[in-house]
Write a protein that holds these residues in place. Structure first.
Motif, PDB file in Angstrom:
ATOM      1  N   GLY A   1      31.567  51.072  42.590  1.00  0.00           N
ATOM      2  CA  GLY A   1      31.873  52.547  42.460  1.00  0.00           C
ATOM      3  C   GLY A   1      31.511  53.044  40.985  1.00  0.00           C
ATOM      4  O   GLY A   1      30.883  52.988  40.609  1.00  0.00           O
ATOM      5  N   ALA A   2      31.970  54.629  40.963  1.00  0.00           N
ATOM      6  CA  ALA A   2      31.914  55.439  39.975  1.00  0.00           C
ATOM      7  C   ALA A   2      33.918  55.725  39.570  1.00  0.00           C
ATOM      8  O   ALA A   2      34.624  55.675  40.077  1.00  0.00           O
ATOM      9  CB  ALA A   2      31.462  56.334  40.050  1.00  0.00           C
ATOM     10  N   LEU A   3      33.946  55.549  38.220  1.00  0.00           N
ATOM     11  CA  LEU A   3      36.065  56.217  37.261  1.00  0.00           C
ATOM     12  C   LEU A   3      35.488  56.768  36.229  1.00  0.00           C
ATOM     13  O   LEU A   3      34.216  57.323  35.534  1.00  0.00           O
ATOM     14  CB  LEU A   3      35.922  54.942  37.263  1.00  0.00           C
ATOM     15  N   ASP A   4      35.908  57.953  36.555  1.00  0.00           N
ATOM     16  CA  ASP A   4      35.846  59.230  35.274  1.00  0.00           C
ATOM     17  C   ASP A   4      36.914  58.334  34.679  1.00  0.00           C
ATOM     18  O   ASP A   4      38.761  58.816  34.838  1.00  0.00           O
ATOM     19  CB  ASP A   4      36.349  60.730  35.758  1.00  0.00           C
TER      20      ASP A   4
ATOM     21  N   GLU B   1      42.410  51.424  33.183  1.00  0.00           N
ATOM     22  CA  GLU B   1      42.396  52.277  34.202  1.00  0.00           C
ATOM     23  C   GLU B   1      42.100  51.898  35.953  1.00  0.00           C
ATOM     24  O   GLU B   1      40.224  52.111  35.385  1.00  0.00           O
ATOM     25  CB  GLU B   1      43.385  53.374  34.309  1.00  0.00           C
ATOM     26  N   GLY B   2      41.834  51.274  37.447  1.00  0.00           N
ATOM     27  CA  GLY B   2      41.099  51.144  38.277  1.00  0.00           C
ATOM     28  C   GLY B   2      40.816  50.265  37.841  1.00  0.00           C
ATOM     29  O   GLY B   2      39.629  49.763  39.178  1.00  0.00           O
ATOM     30  N   LEU B   3      40.418  49.429  37.537  1.00  0.00           N
ATOM     31  CA  LEU B   3      39.739  48.055  37.029  1.00  0.00           C
ATOM     32  C   LEU B   3      40.079  47.321  38.530  1.00  0.00           C
ATOM     33  O   LEU B   3      38.548  46.813  39.521  1.00  0.00           O
ATOM     34  CB  LEU B   3      39.823  47.022  36.468  1.00  0.00           C
ATOM     35  N   ALA B   4      40.744  46.888  39.316  1.00  0.00           N
ATOM     36  CA  ALA B   4      41.377  46.381  40.387  1.00  0.00           C
ATOM     37  C   ALA B   4      40.259  46.540  41.563  1.00  0.00           C
ATOM     38  O   ALA B   4      39.272  45.712  42.239  1.00  0.00           O
ATOM     39  CB  ALA B   4      42.749  46.060  40.562  1.00  0.00           C
ATOM     40  N   GLY B   5      40.261  48.439  41.601  1.00  0.00           N
ATOM     41  CA  GLY B   5      39.728  48.615  42.945  1.00  0.00           C
ATOM     42  C   GLY B   5      38.336  48.145  42.663  1.00  0.00           C
ATOM     43  O   GLY B   5      37.462  47.949  43.598  1.00  0.00           O
ATOM     44  N   ILE B   6      37.693  48.847  41.466  1.00  0.00           N
ATOM     45  CA  ILE B   6      35.915  48.025  41.187  1.00  0.00           C
ATOM     46  C   ILE B   6      35.951  47.188  41.192  1.00  0.00           C
ATOM     47  O   ILE B   6      35.453  46.343  42.211  1.00  0.00           O
ATOM     48  CB  ILE B   6      35.928  48.410  40.138  1.00  0.00           C
ATOM     49  N   ILE B   7      37.080  46.131  40.922  1.00  0.00           N
ATOM     50  CA  ILE B   7      36.382  44.701  41.087  1.00  0.00           C
ATOM     51  C   ILE B   7      36.734  44.523  42.806  1.00  0.00           C
ATOM     52  O   ILE B   7      35.380  42.975  42.763  1.00  0.00           O
ATOM     53  CB  ILE B   7      37.889  43.749  40.190  1.00  0.00           C
TER      54      ILE B   7
ATOM     55  N   PHE C   1      33.860  42.548  44.385  1.00  0.00           N
ATOM     56  CA  PHE C   1      33.337  41.046  45.588  1.00  0.00           C
ATOM     57  C   PHE C   1      33.124  41.024  46.528  1.00  0.00           C
ATOM     58  O   PHE C   1      32.284  40.042  47.099  1.00  0.00           O
ATOM     59  CB  PHE C   1      35.009  40.978  45.679  1.00  0.00           C
ATOM     60  N   LEU C   2      33.569  42.090  47.107  1.00  0.00           N
ATOM     61  CA  LEU C   2      33.039  42.539  48.727  1.00  0.00           C
ATOM     62  C   LEU C   2      30.960  42.816  48.883  1.00  0.00           C
ATOM     63  O   LEU C   2      30.689  41.889  49.838  1.00  0.00           O
ATOM     64  CB  LEU C   2      33.503  43.847  49.496  1.00  0.00           C
ATOM     65  N   LEU C   3      31.066  43.555  47.903  1.00  0.00           N
ATOM     66  CA  LEU C   3      28.902  43.202  47.590  1.00  0.00           C
ATOM     67  C   LEU C   3      28.515  42.507  47.744  1.00  0.00           C
ATOM     68  O   LEU C   3      27.944  41.644  47.955  1.00  0.00           O
ATOM     69  CB  LEU C   3      29.268  43.996  46.495  1.00  0.00           C
ATOM     70  N   ALA C   4      29.430  41.420  46.697  1.00  0.00           N
ATOM     71  CA  ALA C   4      28.628  39.786  46.352  1.00  0.00           C
ATOM     72  C   ALA C   4      29.328  39.010  47.805  1.00  0.00           C
ATOM     73  O   ALA C   4      27.894  37.962  48.175  1.00  0.00           O
ATOM     74  CB  ALA C   4      29.828  39.239  45.377  1.00  0.00           C
TER      75      ALA C   4
ATOM     76  N   ALA D   1      43.428  37.494  40.975  1.00  0.00           N
ATOM     77  CA  ALA D   1      44.605  36.830  39.688  1.00  0.00           C
ATOM     78  C   ALA D   1      43.726  37.245  38.546  1.00  0.00           C
ATOM     79  O   ALA D   1      43.705  36.919  37.296  1.00  0.00           O
ATOM     80  CB  ALA D   1      44.518  35.700  40.025  1.00  0.00           C
ATOM     81  N   LEU D   2      43.952  38.768  38.016  1.00  0.00           N
ATOM     82  CA  LEU D   2      43.300  39.565  36.747  1.00  0.00           C
ATOM     83  C   LEU D   2      44.566  39.155  35.992  1.00  0.00           C
ATOM     84  O   LEU D   2      45.865  39.770  36.324  1.00  0.00           O
ATOM     85  CB  LEU D   2      42.905  41.296  37.439  1.00  0.00           C
ATOM     86  N   PRO D   3      44.011  39.681  34.807  1.00  0.00           N
ATOM     87  CA  PRO D   3      45.462  39.922  33.860  1.00  0.00           C
ATOM     88  C   PRO D   3      45.773  40.902  33.856  1.00  0.00           C
ATOM     89  O   PRO D   3      45.525  42.266  34.526  1.00  0.00           O
ATOM     90  CB  PRO D   3      44.707  39.722  32.563  1.00  0.00           C
ATOM     91  N   THR D   4      47.127  40.996  33.539  1.00  0.00           N
ATOM     92  CA  THR D   4      47.850  42.419  33.740  1.00  0.00           C
ATOM     93  C   THR D   4      46.925  44.028  32.839  1.00  0.00           C
ATOM     94  O   THR D   4      47.266  44.669  33.172  1.00  0.00           O
ATOM     95  CB  THR D   4      49.275  42.417  33.407  1.00  0.00           C
ATOM     96  N   GLU D   5      46.387  43.243  31.920  1.00  0.00           N
ATOM     97  CA  GLU D   5      46.502  44.122  30.405  1.00  0.00           C
ATOM     98  C   GLU D   5      44.568  44.646  31.411  1.00  0.00           C
ATOM     99  O   GLU D   5      44.142  44.048  30.315  1.00  0.00           O
ATOM    100  CB  GLU D   5      46.727  43.925  29.114  1.00  0.00           C
ATOM    101  N   THR D   6      45.082  45.638  31.734  1.00  0.00           N
ATOM    102  CA  THR D   6      43.467  45.926  32.058  1.00  0.00           C
ATOM    103  C   THR D   6      43.630  47.432  32.085  1.00  0.00           C
ATOM    104  O   THR D   6      44.241  48.845  32.100  1.00  0.00           O
ATOM    105  CB  THR D   6      42.974  45.161  33.540  1.00  0.00           C
TER     106      THR D   6
END
Length: 147
Positions: free
Chosen positions: A71-74, A125-131, A135-138, A118-123
């Motif tokens: 994915g991509a993020l601005d 913006e948008g990190l969870a969606g990219i991961i 993960f689906l690609l992996a 179970a990602l850390p809370t201090e990430t």
């Protein structure tokens, strides 16, 4: 909008090993103190995939095999008055760990392997969606080919 500020192309990588994703806590601006994917600017003459793999090696000392774009993020940063300070376009990739043990470096103050659920809370913006997309690609890469 400032005439001198232009979007900067960057690449990041979600590296997976044993079902965990590698994250780095940024030691420098932008996003100092936040957990994110290793990544950085694409250099002239470099493909997105080459930049993604290079940045992982430079930031955390891990070699990886790029699987594809997740994915991509601005990332648009503004000052207190709302004036544009920076704009990064980050193309994020999914990858498999190949070798090396993750270590801190000039940009990463801390590194860790996390379960995608179970990602850390201090990430960033948008990190969870990219991961999630990475993960689906992996997982799709794990499926054996039909005989």
């Amino acid at each position: 909008m400032s005439d001198t500020i232009r979007p900067v192309l960057a690449a990041s990588t979600a590296v997976f090993r044993d079902g965990h994703v590698l994250l780095a806590r940024r030691g420098q601006a932008p996003a100092r103190g936040l957990w994110t994917l290793p990544g950085g600017r694409v250099e002239p003459g470099e493909t997105l995939a080459q930049a993604a793999a290079r940045e992982v090696m430079e930031e955390v000392g891990v070699a990886c095999h790029i699987l594809g774009v997740a994915g991509a993020l601005d990332i648009i940063q503004r000052d207190a008055a709302g004036e544009l300070r920076a704009h990064f376009v980050v193309v994020s990739h999914a990858a498999r760990w190949v070798e090396g043990e993750a270590a801190i470096g000039p940009e990463a103050a801390e590194v860790g392997w996390f379960l995608p659920a179970a990602l850390p809370t201090e990430t960033t913006e948008g990190l969870a969606g990219i991961i999630e997309a990475a993960f689906l690609l992996a997982q799709a890469d794990d499926v054996p080919e039909a005989q």
